[in-house]
Design a protein around this motif. Structure first.
Motif, PDB file in Angstrom:
ATOM      1  N   MET A   1       0.668  -1.301   0.170  1.00 50.83           N
ATOM      2  CA  MET A   1       0.025   0.092  -0.051  1.00 50.83           C
ATOM      3  C   MET A   1       0.874   1.187   0.027  1.00 50.83           C
ATOM      4  N   ILE A   2       0.519   2.122  -0.809  1.00 43.91           N
ATOM      5  CA  ILE A   2       1.309   3.398  -0.847  1.00 43.91           C
ATOM      6  C   ILE A   2       1.014   4.320   0.299  1.00 43.91           C
ATOM      7  N   ALA A   3       1.777   4.850   0.855  1.00 39.73           N
ATOM      8  CA  ALA A   3       1.306   5.847   2.100  1.00 39.73           C
ATOM      9  C   ALA A   3       0.718   6.914   1.713  1.00 39.73           C
ATOM     10  N   HIS A   4      -0.278   7.435   2.316  1.00 35.41           N
ATOM     11  CA  HIS A   4      -0.890   8.519   2.087  1.00 35.41           C
ATOM     12  C   HIS A   4      -0.340   9.773   1.979  1.00 35.41           C
ATOM     13  N   ARG A   5       0.105  10.411   1.319  1.00 36.24           N
ATOM     14  CA  ARG A   5       0.897  11.476   1.401  1.00 36.24           C
ATOM     15  C   ARG A   5       0.292  12.778   0.563  1.00 36.24           C
ATOM     16  N   PRO A   6      -0.666  13.587   1.371  1.00 37.35           N
ATOM     17  CA  PRO A   6      -1.491  14.580   0.764  1.00 37.35           C
ATOM     18  C   PRO A   6      -0.622  15.614  -0.207  1.00 37.35           C
ATOM     19  N   GLY A   7      -0.924  16.036  -1.296  1.00 36.25           N
ATOM     20  CA  GLY A   7      -0.468  16.807  -2.194  1.00 36.25           C
ATOM     21  C   GLY A   7       0.551  15.889  -3.170  1.00 36.25           C
ATOM     22  N   VAL A   8       0.686  14.547  -2.870  1.00 37.91           N
ATOM     23  CA  VAL A   8       1.462  13.769  -3.873  1.00 37.91           C
ATOM     24  C   VAL A   8       0.689  12.456  -4.351  1.00 37.91           C
ATOM     25  N   ASP A   9       0.024  11.911  -3.520  1.00 33.43           N
ATOM     26  CA  ASP A   9      -0.985  10.773  -4.033  1.00 33.43           C
ATOM     27  C   ASP A   9      -2.229  11.007  -4.557  1.00 33.43           C
ATOM     28  N   LEU A  10      -2.941  11.644  -3.719  1.00 35.52           N
ATOM     29  CA  LEU A  10      -4.095  12.103  -4.021  1.00 35.52           C
ATOM     30  C   LEU A  10      -4.435  13.525  -4.679  1.00 35.52           C
ATOM     31  N   PHE A  11      -3.381  14.515  -4.475  1.00 33.08           N
ATOM     32  CA  PHE A  11      -3.783  15.807  -4.878  1.00 33.08           C
ATOM     33  C   PHE A  11      -2.804  16.282  -6.003  1.00 33.08           C
ATOM     34  N   ASP A  12      -2.543  15.344  -6.867  1.00 41.75           N
ATOM     35  CA  ASP A  12      -1.575  15.646  -7.613  1.00 41.75           C
ATOM     36  C   ASP A  12      -2.040  16.174  -8.976  1.00 41.75           C
ATOM     37  N   GLY A  13      -3.267  16.553  -9.138  1.00 36.32           N
ATOM     38  CA  GLY A  13      -3.815  16.984 -10.208  1.00 36.32           C
ATOM     39  C   GLY A  13      -4.217  15.814 -11.521  1.00 36.32           C
ATOM     40  N   LEU A  14      -3.770  14.601 -11.027  1.00 41.46           N
ATOM     41  CA  LEU A  14      -4.105  13.567 -11.885  1.00 41.46           C
ATOM     42  C   LEU A  14      -5.427  13.013 -11.571  1.00 41.46           C
ATOM     43  N   PRO A  15      -6.040  12.471 -12.847  1.00 37.37           N
ATOM     44  CA  PRO A  15      -7.389  12.035 -12.574  1.00 37.37           C
ATOM     45  C   PRO A  15      -7.208  10.573 -11.866  1.00 37.37           C
ATOM     46  N   ASP A  16      -8.359  10.550 -10.921  1.00 35.31           N
ATOM     47  CA  ASP A  16      -8.331   9.343  -9.892  1.00 35.31           C
ATOM     48  C   ASP A  16      -8.835   7.950 -10.766  1.00 35.31           C
ATOM     49  N   THR A  17      -7.829   7.170 -10.804  1.00 36.51           N
ATOM     50  CA  THR A  17      -8.279   5.835 -11.753  1.00 36.51           C
ATOM     51  C   THR A  17      -8.520   4.889 -11.116  1.00 36.51           C
ATOM     52  N   ARG A  18      -8.436   4.863  -9.498  1.00 35.48           N
ATOM     53  CA  ARG A  18      -8.581   3.742  -8.888  1.00 35.48           C
ATOM     54  C   ARG A  18     -10.001   2.982  -8.805  1.00 35.48           C
ATOM     55  N   PRO A  19     -10.103   1.666  -8.986  1.00 40.15           N
ATOM     56  CA  PRO A  19     -11.334   0.932  -9.508  1.00 40.15           C
ATOM     57  C   PRO A  19     -12.424   1.129  -8.270  1.00 40.15           C
ATOM     58  N   ARG A  20     -13.454   1.722  -8.795  1.00 40.47           N
ATOM     59  CA  ARG A  20     -14.665   1.865  -7.740  1.00 40.47           C
ATOM     60  C   ARG A  20     -15.748   0.872  -7.973  1.00 40.47           C
ATOM     61  N   THR A  21     -16.404   0.549  -6.701  1.00 39.13           N
ATOM     62  CA  THR A  21     -17.305  -0.435  -6.734  1.00 39.13           C
ATOM     63  C   THR A  21     -18.770   0.100  -6.844  1.00 39.13           C
ATOM     64  N   GLU A  22     -19.558  -0.052  -7.708  1.00 41.06           N
ATOM     65  CA  GLU A  22     -21.117   0.199  -7.757  1.00 41.06           C
ATOM     66  C   GLU A  22     -21.913  -0.893  -7.545  1.00 41.06           C
ATOM     67  N   ILE A  23     -22.826  -0.493  -6.781  1.00 43.28           N
ATOM     68  CA  ILE A  23     -23.900  -1.583  -6.493  1.00 43.28           C
ATOM     69  C   ILE A  23     -25.060  -1.485  -7.157  1.00 43.28           C
ATOM     70  N   LEU A  24     -25.304  -2.519  -8.100  1.00 45.14           N
ATOM     71  CA  LEU A  24     -26.435  -2.165  -9.079  1.00 45.14           C
ATOM     72  C   LEU A  24     -27.882  -2.517  -8.295  1.00 45.14           C
ATOM     73  N   ALA A  25     -27.647  -3.883  -7.498  1.00 51.95           N
ATOM     74  CA  ALA A  25     -28.783  -4.280  -6.799  1.00 51.95           C
ATOM     75  C   ALA A  25     -28.152  -5.358  -5.848  1.00 51.95           C
ATOM     76  N   GLU A  26     -29.060  -6.146  -5.154  1.00 52.65           N
ATOM     77  CA  GLU A  26     -28.586  -7.127  -4.367  1.00 52.65           C
ATOM     78  C   GLU A  26     -27.711  -7.988  -5.090  1.00 52.65           C
ATOM     79  N   ASP A  27     -26.559  -8.361  -4.656  1.00 51.00           N
ATOM     80  CA  ASP A  27     -25.588  -9.347  -5.355  1.00 51.00           C
ATOM     81  C   ASP A  27     -25.317  -8.956  -6.644  1.00 51.00           C
ATOM     82  N   ALA A  28     -25.274  -7.852  -7.086  1.00 52.88           N
ATOM     83  CA  ALA A  28     -24.928  -7.271  -8.455  1.00 52.88           C
ATOM     84  C   ALA A  28     -24.143  -5.948  -8.170  1.00 52.88           C
TER      85      ALA A  28
END
Ligand code: MD3
Ligand code: FE
Length: 222
Positions: A1-28
């Motif tokens: 896991m990369i350490a959370h360094r504000p201004g470097v990892d999350l606020f570097d101006g690049l788009p956030d491409t981390r996978p996101r989980t979307e729940i469509l329905a129960e078990d989907a």
């Protein structure tokens, strides 16, 4: 896991491409962008598979030519012809067994299922669907598999499409959901027998697949 360094990892101006989980329905769930690091390797593997078991337009029992071109890999493949739908160990076009499910495909499906809460998913079939502009899939249930306890894992590549996610009755009004390149969806439990379909593919160009959408659905059919 990369350490959370504000201004470097999350606020570097690049788009956030981390996978996101979307729940469509129960078990989907849709795991957005989960395939993004493996898309080119999957396309290379597909080239080989489709050289051994070419894409074809199958006919439904009612005699309609499907707009989606299909092939399979794994111990059995899903086929439809005038006698109906079935899983068959032999490709009726080549009279040979379907090519084996590549280990990399098995791993991708297993990882996605586990991320959605389905441990030890062991698919034995992979249906390869190829959509060109205008191709669609009408509302249906997937119920030719023996074991509905296992989920279905679907991997989307190439052009985006509007996926229709209905209820347990064909008449239930479907919800619309965009499936894009790199998305992996997992359908199990309460959602395993839900009606679903795909709207006609809009024209476009994708850098990896060209003028197509490719969908891989991993199943435990036997
Ligand atoms: C929800 N394929 O191959 S993938 C199919 O995009 C099929 O090519 C579509 O439906 C495609 O049978 C949809 C998403 C999907 C697959 C199987 C499901 C959703 C599902 C089974 C049960 C519920
Ligand atoms: Fe389906």
């Amino acid at each position: 896991m990369i350490a959370h360094r504000p201004g470097v990892d999350l606020f570097d101006g690049l788009p956030d491409t981390r996978p996101r989980t979307e729940i469509l329905a129960e078990d989907a769930v849709v795991l957005r962008g989960l395939l993004n690091n493996e898309d080119k390797a999957v396309m290379q593997a597909l080239d080989k598979l489709l050289a051994a078991a070419p894409l074809r337009h199958m006919f439904t029992q009612g005699g309609h030519r499907m707009s989606v071109a299909m092939s399979n890999c794994g111990r059995v493949g899903w086929v439809t012809d005038r006698s109906g739908y079935r899983y068959d160990p032999i490709d009726p076009e080549t009279d040979r067994p379907w090519p084996a499910l590549p280990d990399a495909f098995h791993d991708i499906a297993r990882r996605a299922a586990a991320q959605a809460g389905f441990d030890n998913f062991a698919p034995d079939a992979c249906l390869i669907n190829v959509y060109e502009p205008g191709a669609r899939m009408s509302l249906h249930q997937d119920k030719n598999e023996h074991d509905f306890a296992a989920p279905i894992v679907s991997v989307s590549l190439g052009l985006p499409v509007v996926f229709l996610f209905g209820g347990m009755q064909r008449n239930d009004r479907p919800r619309r959901c965009r499936l894009e390149h790199g998305d992996i969806a997992v359908w199990g439990g309460q959602s395993r027998l839900a009606y679903h379909g795909v709207s006609p593919l809009a024209d476009g160009h994708h850098p990896i697949t060209g003028r197509r959408r490719i969908n891989l659905t991993f199943r435990k059919a036997l």
